[in-house]
Enzyme design. Structure first.
Site, short mmCIF file in Angstrom:
data_model
loop_
_atom_site.label_atom_id
_atom_site.label_comp_id
_atom_site.label_asym_id
_atom_site.label_seq_id
_atom_site.Cartn_x
_atom_site.Cartn_y
_atom_site.Cartn_z
N HIS A 132 0.84 -1.19 0.00
CA HIS A 132 0.00 0.00 0.00
C HIS A 132 0.87 1.24 0.00
O HIS A 132 1.90 1.29 0.67
CB HIS A 132 -0.93 0.00 1.22
CG HIS A 132 -2.06 -0.96 1.06
ND1 HIS A 132 -3.37 -0.56 1.06
CD2 HIS A 132 -2.08 -2.29 0.89
CE1 HIS A 132 -4.15 -1.63 0.90
NE2 HIS A 132 -3.38 -2.68 0.80
N LYS A 140 -14.29 4.24 5.96
CA LYS A 140 -14.53 5.33 5.01
C LYS A 140 -16.01 5.43 4.65
O LYS A 140 -16.54 6.51 4.41
CB LYS A 140 -13.69 5.09 3.76
CG LYS A 140 -13.84 6.13 2.67
CD LYS A 140 -12.79 5.94 1.61
CE LYS A 140 -13.11 6.72 0.37
NZ LYS A 140 -14.14 6.09 -0.46
#
Length: 879
Positions: free
Chosen positions: A138, A545
């Site tokens: 990531h 999120k």
């Protein structure tokens, strides 16, 4: 600063002094004076001196484009050096002697004995211990590999300087080396000139294994054995592997078009080449050491009558490993192979069996001390890493599989698979999975997207069983998503069972996970192939999120709890795979606390968790640091299984249901409900500029033309971290607690804080986040970068933040954040002096760039990238 941290303070001061000398030599004393003036003004500004703050702002706003880069670099590099010193502090001999952690394995074993937990139960639980860490690429590791090597060497110098018996000459030599390394770092460009490819990322992952984990794993096993022998009089079996590694690097193609089937094939070969090279180095040492002449009759009968029987066995292995390294090297260089595959090692057992025979023979001949040396370390590495170095996970989004099957069904005249009802999809998939005939037409030419999916499955089919650990389906929503992948694997020629892992990511998908798995377990074909074992991945990033931290945390907890209960009822052995990030907004928390906050029985089959981005460096980047991390993981898993957390009371559940709903509504009312939120977000943070930073190989958006909903969780968190509002980590959470307290639930909530690890960990995480926020800096971003008509939104969010901080302080009955962890509070205060100028510089740089977007100044762009990486270093957990 407490006396026990005096070594840390001295190291930080020393490194800072050497950095200052480097800057003076490289840039001149005028620049160093400017930097020092900014530092003093920042310190005084933090102390509440308004005149110093005004002067600081004036100084930073008038720096020339020419001088802005060395100023930004100075503060960024100091924060990196502070991180090195803090990381070293955790493994410093003086620190370890002074601070005995109650979270360590040693402390846990003593506690278990004190609570009369039967030794047999402890030993059997240790035998089942499994920590599987999954390295991912990531894009949060902003530090270049060129600098990482220098930082590791700085750490080694600090370790050597700690010895009390150094001569003056030795001490001077080490300090000179430190100055050289700091100078090398200063004269190295900290910003990559181009994005890394997936293969570059794989090389970084391999380097972590080679430089740290290769040594750390046998070291941890030795440490575990010492604790077991001391407390229970037993040793961990050589056959067991308490730590294992998998990787997404080169296998995770979700949203990354640059990870192709060919990429995966190349990374798998690179891994095997490096594994053979590392084992060859071990075997060469063994070949020199094992000059022993005595062996058992069984050993002699199996391997021949030789004067130095062990050396003969090891030399044979060395010859095969030399050819193995050469074989994979030729493939990587695209050269025609000159080596017969019969002459190389392809299976772990080929390496394990002769070495284990050596180990057994040495033991039986009274040479246990020799057997338990380098030979045992090598055996541990075979069990942990094997000839594939690490297992590889494959990950792809569910919609890509649906599109591929739709293309197939349309071609063969069955209609559009994607439009079918779920029951019809399942019926079709089960029928095809049970059929002996192939589904794919012989002369069919698929689209490039579908061809890539099928080619990836063919790469899997070409690997020996066990090299690919699992196939993960991101955004999994239905049972057919799992069955679809099984069918595609079957059609590609995969003849062994490969675990297919649904990843439940959004709030709705987490809530539906039990129903989806129930449907799967009721499919006869499916139960027949899984051998009563199932892995399920819990997504932390996208759920937070989607719904905010509090609602996501509760959905994750309930999903795990329901899946544990379902699998126990169905007789299925469940492994939960945790997709955590480094930040609170992506499920991050101190490892020990996070694991003890899991639902009861959720860790009984071990832990599988992602280690992401910069957290790999902080937790696993040095052998001794990695051993500490393994120790914390192991103690938490064993404690969770032997001293399980309490089942939450119904009154606690009721409160959490209420907090989940209200926090989600508050979060979504801002992020989704306010039409001004997206333009505010894009102007108040460097979100758009972040896309220019060449971090990972994966694009920052799933859909380049989409809004916040298409933005990946990592840049979403990263952007808010930069302007110090850190919105995703707290929005809705404390406000919902405040509402519940106002309804008369304070006593119950305080009880939850005291007695429920799940809830107390969330409160602790919020407190940590709040201690890193800064409302004045956030407002400064708004006043200089945001249109006036949007200021109201930032003001409203800052007012919420201040009210939320008061709520958390009222629960902890403290006047200051982090008062129970004063060292962390001091560390943050120290960093703020160096991070604040970077934040203020960033605002000035963003303003300059946005004023002239058509003709950006390269120096200003470069300086902006430096502030982004520097703030990331100051905040530590960036993504």
């Amino acid at each position: 600063m407490p006396q026990k941290y005096s070594t840390l303070k001295n190291n930080i001061n020393m490194l800072g002094h050497f950095l200052g000398e480097t800057i003076s030599d490289a840039q001149g004393s005028d620049i160093l004076d400017l930097i020092e003036n900014i530092r003093v003004l920042s310190r005084d500004s933090r102390s509440g001196d308004e005149k110093a703050r005004e002067k600081l702002l004036d100084t930073l706003s008038t720096i020339s484009n020419e001088n802005i880069i060395p100023v930004a670099r100075a503060f960024s590099q100091f924060l990196n050096l502070t991180n090195i010193a803090e990381q070293y502090q955790t493994i410093s001999r003086k620190h370890i002697d002074q601070v005995a952690s109650d979270r360590s394995l040693e402390a846990l074993f003593e506690r278990l004995k004190a609570q009369n937990v039967p030794a047999e139960k402890v030993i059997s639980t240790v035998e089942k211990l499994l920590i599987e860490l999954v390295l991912t690429a990531h894009p949060t590791e902003v530090t270049r590999r060129s600098l990482l090597h220098k930082y590791v060497e700085i750490n080694r110098c600090l370790s050597r300087l700690e010895h009390d018996d150094l001569t003056q000459s030795e001490s001077t030599k080490l300090k000179r080396r430190l100055m050289q390394l700091i100078a090398l770092a200063w004269h190295t460009n900290e910003i990559r000139t181009q994005r890394p490819t997936p293969v570059d990322e794989a090389k970084w992952g391999i380097a972590v294994i080679e430089n740290s984990l290769w040594k750390a794993v046998p070291d941890f096993c030795r440490q575990l054995n010492l604790h077991l022998e001391k407390n229970f009089g037993v040793q961990h079996s050589v056959n067991l592997a308490p730590v294992k590694f998998s990787s997404w690097i080169g296998g995770d193609r979700d949203g990354n078009p640059f990870v192709t089937a060919e990429t995966t094939r190349q990374v798998l070969i690179m891994n095997r080449w490096k594994a053979a090279e590392l084992f060859l180095a071990d075997i060469q040492v063994l070949s020199e050491e094992l000059s022993v002449v005595h062996c058992t009759e069984e050993f002699r009968a199996k391997y021949g009558d030789h004067l130095e029987p062990y050396r003969v066995v090891v030399k044979n292995l060395r010859a095969k490993l030399v050819k193995t390294v050469a074989y994979y090297g030729e493939i990587l260089e695209n050269k025609p192979s000159t080596i017969n595959t019969n002459d190389i090692l392809t299976d772990d057992q080929q390496l394990w069996e002769p070495l284990y025979d050596c180990y057994q023979s040495l033991h039986q001949c009274g040479m246990r001390i020799i057997a338990n040396g380098i030979l045992l370390d090598c055996l541990r590495r075979i069990r942990c890493f094997g000839l594939s170095l690490s297992h590889l996970d494959i990950r792809q989004e569910s919609l890509r599989h649906t599109k591929a099957l739709s293309e197939i069904t349309r071609y063969i005249g069955l209609g559009d698979y994607s439009q079918w009802m779920e029951d019809d999809k399942q019926a079709f998939l089960i029928r095809e999975l049970s059929s002996r005939r192939p589904l794919l037409p012989r002369n069919w030419t698929p689209s490039l997207e579908t061809q890539e999916i099928l080619e990836t499955c063919r790469v899997i089919a070409q690997q020996p069983e066990g090299v690919i650990s699992c196939y993960i389906i991101s955004m999994a929503r239905t049972a057919s998503d799992v069955l679809a992948v099984h069918l595609l694997l079957k059609e590609a020629g995969v003849t062994y069972y490969l675990p297919v892992v649904p990843l439940f990511e959004t709030l709705d998908d987490l809530n539906a996970s039990k129903e989806v798995m129930t449907q799967l377990f009721n499919v006869g074909w499916y139960r027949g192939v899984i051998n009563n074992k199932q892995m399920v991945m819990i997504g932390y990033s996208d759920s937070a999120k989607d719904a905010g931290m509090m609602a996501a945390s509760w959905a994750q907890y309930r999903a795990q709890e329901q899946l544990v209960n379902l699998c126990e009822k169905m007789g299925v052995e469940l492994t939960l795979f945790h997709g955590r990030g480094g930040t609170i907004g992506r499920g991050g928390a101190p490892a020990h606390a996070a694991l003890l906050s899991q639902p009861p029985r959720s860790l009984k089959n071990g832990l599988r968790v992602t280690e992401q981005g910069e957290m790999i460096r902080f937790k696993l980047g040095l052998p001794a640091v990695a051993v500490n991390s393994f120790d914390l993981y192991a103690s938490a898993i064993l404690e969770a299984n032997l001293l399980p957390p309490p089942e939450p009371k119904e009154s606690w559940r009721a409160i959490m249901n209420e907090l989940s709903d209200s926090s989600c509504n508050i979060y979504r009312s801002v992020v989704r409900g306010d039409k001004d939120f997206v333009p505010y977000f894009r102007s108040a943070t460097p979100e758009q500029e972040l896309s220019k930073l060449p971090l990972g190989s994966r694009p920052s958006k799933r859909n380049p033309n989409g809004g916040v909903e298409s933005l990946r969780a990592i840049p979403w968190i990263f952007a808010w971290m930069q302007n110090r509002l850190m919105l995703p980590a707290w929005l809705g959470a404390s406000a919902s607690i405040r509402q519940s307290i106002e309804k008369g639930n304070k006593e119950t909530i305080e009880e939850m804080c005291k007695n429920w690890p799940f809830f107390s960990t969330r409160i602790g995480m919020l407190e940590m986040v709040f201690s890193k926020t800064d409302t004045w800096l956030s407002e400064h971003y708004d006043l200089n970068l945001v249109k006036k008509e949007l200021w109201y939104l930032g003001q409203s969010l800052r007012e919420q933040l201040q009210a939320d901080i008061k709520t958390i302080l009222s629960l902890s009955h403290e006047d200051e954040l982090m008062s129970d962890l004063p060292w962390i509070a001091e560390s943050i205060a120290l960093r703020n002096i160096y991070t604040d100028p970077l934040n203020l510089l960033q605002v000035e740089l963003l303003r300059r760039l946005r004023e002239n977007p058509e003709n950006p100044n390269p120096d200003v762009e470069q300086a902006l990238m430096i502030t982004i990486t520097g703030i990331a270093a100051g905040m530590r957990n960036t993504g």
